[in-house]
Write a protein that holds these residues in place. Structure first.
Motif, PDB file in Angstrom:
ATOM      1  N   TYR A 192       0.849  -1.197   0.000  1.00  0.00           N
ATOM      2  CA  TYR A 192       0.000   0.000   0.000  1.00  0.00           C
ATOM      3  C   TYR A 192       0.886   1.248   0.000  1.00  0.00           C
ATOM      4  O   TYR A 192       0.695   2.167  -0.806  1.00  0.00           O
ATOM      5  N   HIS A 216     -12.766  -7.902   7.608  1.00  0.00           N
ATOM      6  CA  HIS A 216     -12.128  -8.000   6.292  1.00  0.00           C
ATOM      7  C   HIS A 216     -10.681  -7.566   6.412  1.00  0.00           C
ATOM      8  O   HIS A 216     -10.334  -6.725   7.252  1.00  0.00           O
ATOM      9  N   ASN A 218      -9.088  -5.698   4.352  1.00  0.00           N
ATOM     10  CA  ASN A 218      -8.878  -4.341   3.862  1.00  0.00           C
ATOM     11  C   ASN A 218      -8.625  -3.384   5.021  1.00  0.00           C
ATOM     12  O   ASN A 218      -7.592  -2.706   5.082  1.00  0.00           O
ATOM     13  N   ASN A 222      -4.608  -4.838   6.094  1.00  0.00           N
ATOM     14  CA  ASN A 222      -3.833  -4.074   5.109  1.00  0.00           C
ATOM     15  C   ASN A 222      -3.663  -2.612   5.496  1.00  0.00           C
ATOM     16  O   ASN A 222      -2.531  -2.103   5.585  1.00  0.00           O
ATOM     17  N   THR A 223      -4.781  -1.900   5.692  1.00  0.00           N
ATOM     18  CA  THR A 223      -4.699  -0.477   5.980  1.00  0.00           C
ATOM     19  C   THR A 223      -4.179  -0.241   7.385  1.00  0.00           C
ATOM     20  O   THR A 223      -3.455   0.735   7.632  1.00  0.00           O
ATOM     21  N   HIS A 258     -11.775   4.680   1.310  1.00  0.00           N
ATOM     22  CA  HIS A 258     -11.934   3.414   0.603  1.00  0.00           C
ATOM     23  C   HIS A 258     -13.408   3.254   0.233  1.00  0.00           C
ATOM     24  O   HIS A 258     -14.290   3.800   0.898  1.00  0.00           O
TER      25      HIS A 258
END
Length: 540
Positions: A192, A216, A218, A222-223, A258
């Motif tokens: 990212y 999730h 996301n 990840n974030t 997002h």
């Protein structure tokens, strides 16, 4: 970095007073209705205190704890506290019904759970494990973990230690538990941070609004990891609220957000306002925006919408973030050497010529194909091996690739339905519907939906004596509501006399409707979308 908790310690040392977790205010929400904002130092203090409590109770590496904390910032604090000790989290989807929760808890072998008050009774009913309630009024001070069920492993966590077990729908009727480790999380966060172009993250500056659930990867992996690496702020509401979207973005001083495919068309339907472009946003990141509205959205709201591609199993994602951007297509980026290689292959695994449809396969590199990917599916070595064939991870997505390397999404070849960012197993829905006494046979498939990318359609052959009418269709929906989370329910039902099958009696779903036809426009299609929406309210 051995653990994400170590990453939190490093971030708190570098940016102690920078905001890390922000919750926008929202009246009527079951937690923090006035909102909150916690700095890196504050999160570290809370995670450290919680970690000591889990340690004192005998917990450590080799244990798993389910987190039913929805999008409360306490989810992140608990995740990092558990991570410090090598304890793996099992995030819980709050929309799961009883049998889905029971499966998740049994299959994951979670040994305890932490829950918001609204979730506690459901977890206690789903499994014989201790459930500790998170109370905002007393928070860390009053939190008491249950005694550990066994002694932890004596070795310290490593980059390859399990940190999370995230369930993702597959082509079988049961979700698969993807095992994620620290190396996966760091690879995702660095990917990212390294994309650049329209997705450039300014260290210690960005405030990223993510209306997606912590269960999730996301938002939850990840974030979150990108934030630890770059000192940015993660803004997480309980869910997407169309009516307050722009006001929330302005109030929280968001510089990016997002999205899922459902969000842009909903926002575009709102009446134009003079302040539509009055914000500090630098980009939107997501998947599924319709090319027909992509350019119009960017023009109206003055923000680039960057389409990306990724999966739970990959962590890292590809992004169409560099000029010239092709907003009138479903472009989602090029292979990213050093993060993720990609190619397009036919059924035999041979690479196809440019602009030819084929399956997208990805890997880290030839010498280390699985580096930074998921570790495998829990208790399912066969599915893991099937996904990793010939040294590549087979995504099941049909794409094309241009001469310049740009990849374009076409469709999914797996038996999956992608609705508003949720992966739905058609087989799971079929298993739930076939038990209804009016259903003789059923085939479930995806159909296009302007708001949600795809929706669920059930093609039903009525059982002997059953009526093929609206009343039966609604009765089937109500029956399914007791067995499936709301988003998995059929939004359309079509009754047929028979289903097309092969010589081995496998349903040929591609023959259910004429090639190129819109199944929803079929005169026999019964529209249950309003009833499905009502079921969502009942389950919320």
């Amino acid at each position: 970095m051995q653990t994400l908790f170590a990453g939190l310690e490093a971030a708190a040392a570098k940016w102690p007073d920078h905001p890390f977790l922000c919750t926008p205010p929202h009246a009527g929400r079951g937690y923090l209705p006035d909102g909150s904002e916690w700095t890196y130092a504050q999160v570290l203090a809370q995670a450290s205190a919680l970690s000591e409590k889990w340690r004192d109770a005998g917990w450590g590496r080799g244990h798993r704890v389910a987190l039913a904390l929805d999008n409360h910032p306490a989810h992140v604090v608990h995740f990092l506290a558990l991570n410090a000790l090598g304890i793996s989290q099992v995030p819980v989807n709050p929309y799961y019904l009883h049998h889905e929760l029971t499966y998740l808890l049994e299959h994951s072998e979670a040994q305890a759970a932490v829950a918001l008050p609204r979730n506690r009774a459901r977890l206690e009913a789903a499994g014989p494990l201790p459930v500790v309630e998170w109370d905002d009024t007393s928070a860390v001070d009053a939190f008491v973990p249950p005694p550990a069920p066994s002694s932890p492993q004596e070795t310290a966590p490593t980059p390859n230690s399990e940190i999370a077990l995230v369930y993702t729908s597959g082509t079988t009727s049961r979700p698969k538990g993807a095992i994620l480790d620290t190396a996966y999380a760091i690879a995702a966060g660095r990917c990212y941070a390294d994309h650049g172009g329209a997705l450039t993250l300014r260290e210690g500056v960005e405030r990223v609004y993510v209306p997606l659930p912590f269960f999730h990867v996301n938002a939850g992996i990840n974030t979150l990891t990108a934030a630890l690496l770059t000192g940015i702020c993660l803004i997480v509401p309980d869910r997407f609220h169309a009516e307050t979207w722009w006001d929330d973005l302005r109030a929280t001083r968001a510089t990016a957000f997002h999205y899922l495919g459902i969000i842009p068309p909903v926002l575009m339907k709102a009446l134009p306002r003079p302040d539509d472009a009055d914000h500090g946003l630098r980009f939107g990141l997501g998947a599924g925006i319709d090319p027909a509205i992509h350019a119009a959205f960017e023009a109206r709201f003055n923000v680039p919408m960057v389409e990306v591609w990724g999966m739970t199993e990959t962590g890292r994602f590809l992004a169409a973030c560099h000029a010239p951007r092709q907003v009138d297509t479903r472009a989602f980026g090029r292979p990213m050497p050093g993060h993720m290689e990609a190619r397009v292959v036919d059924d035999s695994g041979a690479e196809v010529p440019p602009d030819t449809p084929g399956e997208l396969v990805v890997r880290f590199s030839k010498d280390a194909p699985r580096s930074g990917f998921f570790s495998g599916y829990l208790k399912n070595a066969e599915a893991t091996a099937e996904a990793w064939r010939d040294g590549w991870f087979h995504t099941g997505d049909v794409v094309t690739q241009g001469d310049d390397g740009m990849l374009f999404f076409l469709e999914r070849s797996k038996n999956l339905i992608r609705r508003s960012g949720e992966n739905i197993s058609a087989a799971e829905v079929e298993d739930a519907l076939v038990d209804h006494p009016a259903v003789g046979q059923v085939a479930v498939l995806s159909v296009p939906d302007k708001m949600r990318d795809e929706e669920v359609m059930a093609v039903v052959v009525p059982a002997k004596g059953a009526q093929a009418d609206d009343s039966t269709a609604r009765d089937i929906l109500e029956f399914a509501r007791q067995r499936l989370a709301y988003y998995k329910l059929p939004a359309w039902v079509v009754f047929r006399d028979s289903l097309p099958v092969t010589g081995t009696q496998k349903v040929q779903k591609h023959r259910l409707f004429e090639a190129g036809a819109d199944p929803c426009a079929d005169p026999a299609a019964i529209d249950l979308r309003d009833e499905k929406a009502n079921r969502r309210k009942l389950q919320a």
